[in-house]
Scaffold this motif. Structure first.
Motif, PDB file in Angstrom:
ATOM      1  N   ARG A  61      11.403  -6.411   8.459  1.00 45.89           N
ATOM      2  CA  ARG A  61      12.455  -6.880   7.555  1.00 45.89           C
ATOM      3  C   ARG A  61      12.030  -7.156   6.124  1.00 45.89           C
ATOM      4  N   THR A  62      10.755  -7.440   5.895  1.00 42.81           N
ATOM      5  CA  THR A  62      10.340  -7.907   4.574  1.00 42.81           C
ATOM      6  C   THR A  62       9.214  -7.043   4.028  1.00 42.81           C
ATOM      7  N   PRO A  63       9.436  -6.379   2.903  1.00 40.81           N
ATOM      8  CA  PRO A  63       8.333  -5.622   2.297  1.00 40.81           C
ATOM      9  C   PRO A  63       7.336  -6.572   1.629  1.00 40.81           C
ATOM     10  N   LEU A  64       6.138  -6.074   1.427  1.00 40.26           N
ATOM     11  CA  LEU A  64       5.124  -6.881   0.735  1.00 40.26           C
ATOM     12  C   LEU A  64       5.511  -7.014  -0.733  1.00 40.26           C
ATOM     13  N   PRO A  65       5.674  -8.243  -1.239  1.00 41.48           N
ATOM     14  CA  PRO A  65       6.102  -8.436  -2.634  1.00 41.48           C
ATOM     15  C   PRO A  65       4.925  -8.473  -3.605  1.00 41.48           C
ATOM     16  N   ILE A  66       4.216  -7.370  -3.728  1.00 41.14           N
ATOM     17  CA  ILE A  66       3.052  -7.307  -4.608  1.00 41.14           C
ATOM     18  C   ILE A  66       3.461  -6.621  -5.918  1.00 41.14           C
ATOM     19  N   GLN A  75      -4.714  -3.329  -4.153  1.00 40.95           N
ATOM     20  CA  GLN A  75      -5.598  -2.350  -4.770  1.00 40.95           C
ATOM     21  C   GLN A  75      -4.865  -1.176  -5.376  1.00 40.95           C
ATOM     22  N   SER A  76      -3.607  -0.953  -4.981  1.00 44.54           N
ATOM     23  CA  SER A  76      -2.862   0.191  -5.498  1.00 44.54           C
ATOM     24  C   SER A  76      -2.268  -0.143  -6.872  1.00 44.54           C
ATOM     25  N   PRO A  77      -1.956   0.884  -7.645  1.00 40.22           N
ATOM     26  CA  PRO A  77      -1.363   0.638  -8.970  1.00 40.22           C
ATOM     27  C   PRO A  77      -0.008  -0.081  -8.829  1.00 40.22           C
ATOM     28  N   LEU A 107      -4.218  -5.792  10.676  1.00 45.42           N
ATOM     29  CA  LEU A 107      -3.405  -4.771  10.006  1.00 45.42           C
ATOM     30  C   LEU A 107      -2.638  -5.367   8.826  1.00 45.42           C
ATOM     31  N   GLU A 108      -2.091  -6.552   9.039  1.00 51.01           N
ATOM     32  CA  GLU A 108      -1.339  -7.222   7.981  1.00 51.01           C
ATOM     33  C   GLU A 108      -2.237  -7.499   6.778  1.00 51.01           C
ATOM     34  N   LEU A 109      -3.442  -7.987   7.038  1.00 55.71           N
ATOM     35  CA  LEU A 109      -4.369  -8.242   5.929  1.00 55.71           C
ATOM     36  C   LEU A 109      -4.788  -6.943   5.251  1.00 55.71           C
ATOM     37  N   GLU A 110      -4.994  -5.886   6.016  1.00 55.19           N
ATOM     38  CA  GLU A 110      -5.361  -4.608   5.401  1.00 55.19           C
ATOM     39  C   GLU A 110      -4.217  -4.048   4.564  1.00 55.19           C
ATOM     40  N   ARG A 111      -2.975  -4.211   5.021  1.00 61.19           N
ATOM     41  CA  ARG A 111      -1.821  -3.778   4.214  1.00 61.19           C
ATOM     42  C   ARG A 111      -1.745  -4.570   2.912  1.00 61.19           C
ATOM     43  N   LEU A 112      -1.960  -5.877   3.009  1.00 68.27           N
ATOM     44  CA  LEU A 112      -1.944  -6.713   1.814  1.00 68.27           C
ATOM     45  C   LEU A 112      -3.076  -6.317   0.877  1.00 68.27           C
ATOM     46  N   VAL A 134      -8.159  -5.503  -7.527  1.00 70.21           N
ATOM     47  CA  VAL A 134      -8.963  -4.692  -6.620  1.00 70.21           C
ATOM     48  C   VAL A 134      -9.950  -5.546  -5.822  1.00 70.21           C
ATOM     49  N   PHE A 135     -10.649  -6.444  -6.477  1.00 73.10           N
ATOM     50  CA  PHE A 135     -11.651  -7.262  -5.782  1.00 73.10           C
ATOM     51  C   PHE A 135     -11.004  -8.141  -4.716  1.00 73.10           C
ATOM     52  N   LEU A 136      -9.902  -8.809  -5.054  1.00 63.95           N
ATOM     53  CA  LEU A 136      -9.190  -9.634  -4.080  1.00 63.95           C
ATOM     54  C   LEU A 136      -8.669  -8.782  -2.926  1.00 63.95           C
ATOM     55  N   GLY A 137      -8.217  -7.582  -3.231  1.00 68.29           N
ATOM     56  CA  GLY A 137      -7.766  -6.665  -2.191  1.00 68.29           C
ATOM     57  C   GLY A 137      -8.885  -6.309  -1.227  1.00 68.29           C
ATOM     58  N   HIS A 138     -10.065  -6.088  -1.762  1.00 67.15           N
ATOM     59  CA  HIS A 138     -11.221  -5.799  -0.906  1.00 67.15           C
ATOM     60  C   HIS A 138     -11.575  -7.010  -0.038  1.00 67.15           C
ATOM     61  N   LEU A 139     -11.544  -8.203  -0.614  1.00 73.09           N
ATOM     62  CA  LEU A 139     -11.859  -9.415   0.152  1.00 73.09           C
ATOM     63  C   LEU A 139     -10.856  -9.633   1.291  1.00 73.09           C
ATOM     64  N   ILE A 140      -9.588  -9.411   1.020  1.00 73.79           N
ATOM     65  CA  ILE A 140      -8.565  -9.591   2.051  1.00 73.79           C
ATOM     66  C   ILE A 140      -8.727  -8.546   3.148  1.00 73.79           C
ATOM     67  N   SER A 141      -8.998  -7.307   2.793  1.00 67.81           N
ATOM     68  CA  SER A 141      -9.238  -6.267   3.804  1.00 67.81           C
ATOM     69  C   SER A 141     -10.461  -6.595   4.647  1.00 67.81           C
TER      70      SER A 141
END
Length: 140
Positions: free
Chosen positions: A57-62, A137-139, A127-132, A67-74
């Motif tokens: 129901r809810t898309p990720l609101p990014i 990390q994406s533009p 999976l949720e953390l990897e999606r976040l 990039v660095f924070l994205g790597h840490l979360i993954s």
């Protein structure tokens, strides 16, 4: 996501405690305590409800890129799943004699079912953390 993180931390905390007891008492049959099992089962159900509500129901609101924070979360997502699989592996290595004797009883099947459910919860959380992490990390 915060509720899922709290549930995952509770599950990982109990995995840590269980792993410590199993390692210290290798070869000794351990009885499960109902309070931690109830907490873990409750956390697993709440985590799954939150996960599926977010996925369906809810898309990720990014809106920003980090990039660095994205790597840490993954990394945190993969690390959380590693702890769950370590307990899963230890549980099956410890119970191989019971499985070879086909000594499956309701208690054993219940523990295996709960263990597989917990592993699935941790998989969904990773999976949720990897999606976040990927979204960060994406533009934008």
């Amino acid at each position: 996501m915060l509720i899922q993180t709290g549930c995952a931390l509770l599950i990982l905390y109990h995995i840590k405690l269980t792993f410590g007891v199993l390692v210290e008492n290798t070869g000794v049959r351990q009885e499960a305590f109902s309070a931690p099992l109830g907490q873990v089962a409750f956390a697993a159900v709440v985590s799954q409800v939150c996960y599926w509500a977010r996925v369906l129901r809810t898309p990720l609101p990014i809106t920003c890129r980090h990039v660095f924070l994205g790597h840490l979360i993954s990394f945190a997502g993969r690390l959380s799943f590693i702890f769950g699989t370590a307990l899963f592996s230890f549980f099956f290595m410890r119970h191989v004699p019971a499985m070879q004797l086909l000594a499956f009883d309701i208690g054993f099947l219940g523990r295996v079912s709960l263990l597989i459910s917990i592993l699935f919860v941790l998989f969904c959380y990773s999976l949720e953390l990897e999606r976040l992490g990927a979204a960060l990390q994406s533009p934008p």
